[in-house]
Write an enzyme that holds these catalytic residues in place. Sequence first.
Site, PDB file in Angstrom:
ATOM      1  N   THR A 187       0.799  -1.203   0.259  1.00  0.00           N
ATOM      2  CA  THR A 187       0.051   0.021  -0.196  1.00  0.00           C
ATOM      3  C   THR A 187       0.874   1.229   0.007  1.00  0.00           C
ATOM      4  O   THR A 187       2.257   1.156   0.109  1.00  0.00           O
ATOM      5  CB  THR A 187      -0.779  -0.075   1.447  1.00  0.00           C
ATOM      6  OG1 THR A 187      -1.696  -1.023   1.391  1.00  0.00           O
ATOM      7  CG2 THR A 187      -1.770   1.264   1.528  1.00  0.00           C
ATOM      8  N   THR A 237       0.263  -0.534   6.240  1.00  0.00           N
ATOM      9  CA  THR A 237       0.452  -1.334   5.169  1.00  0.00           C
ATOM     10  C   THR A 237       0.490  -2.628   5.300  1.00  0.00           C
ATOM     11  O   THR A 237       1.022  -3.007   6.504  1.00  0.00           O
ATOM     12  CB  THR A 237       1.511  -0.852   4.284  1.00  0.00           C
ATOM     13  OG1 THR A 237       1.819  -1.566   3.192  1.00  0.00           O
ATOM     14  CG2 THR A 237       2.896  -0.720   4.988  1.00  0.00           C
TER      15      THR A 237
END
Length: 327
Positions: A187, A237
């Site tokens: 991410t 993430t």
Amino acid sequence: MVKALIIHGGAGSWKETKVKEKAIEAIRDCTLEGWKVLNTTNNSVEAVISSVACMEDSGYLNAGVGSVLDLHGGRSLDAGLMSSNGLLGAVAGVRKIRNPIKLAKIIAEETPHVLIVGEEADNYGLIRNLPLLPPPPLHAYERYIESLKKLFSLEVKTEYGGKLVEYLAKNSNIKHALKKIAKYGDTVGAVAIDDNQVLAAATSTGGVSLKLPGRVGDSPIPGAGFYASKNIACSATGIGEYIIRTMPCLKADIEYSRFDDAWKTAYSVIKEATEATGTDTMGFILVDNKGRIAYAYNTEAMLIGYVNEKGEVVVNDKPSQYSLKQF
């Protein structure tokens, strides 16, 4: 008060490839872009949006243009934005808009809601003439096909991969179609603080590779994929299902009240999350209300960019003492 900004391009293995080289270059460029905006505008919200939009545009990180493909070969994007002075907005299941983080800002500023999903989220972006999402780059298709091959040959050893195999075993028609076509959870995100002591966090993702269509991860969920308070700003993430279960960014806010130290907070949160979910599940970056940055992850590596005290852009792409595996 000292301005500060730190960004990430995802936690994972990050093996040496041409794509990784381009991703590192993007992290360096997007760190510099966010830092320029922070110094020019003294606005942490604009700085994190600028950094994240830059990473969405790069094509080499799992967000925006570079988003991974789902199990059926499609794409759906998620993003979230939050600041310590009350801004909060997110979108999920976006398919048409190039920069979901800019769309999240529109939701935060112009609607009474926190999260808008799917086609209606896209419509808000279309009405405001946000740039359209182009077709996936070639390396995204190559990664998709390679992932499918590994899945069907049972080379994927993760818990997520195992569950996908079980799902396909029960849906032979889908499995057959995918075979004719033929461990990532990264991410992007940014956190910052400006001279007005406003903390801001932004996160954007294409989701986990080979996800089931319709799946939404942690990136648009406040407290999970992003969070900002008077104490810290955080962007996470990794594998969204685990991040949602452990809420690392919300816990970072809580733990900071106990430690009053960015690094101790980061280590405490990643340690607790790893005990609950195991290794290779997540990482996060944070900045505190004194302008101190920190990060932690339980994966092999994590792409991180920040500006040091000398004004130099630093990019970390190797395992370090700040990985839980190194403690």
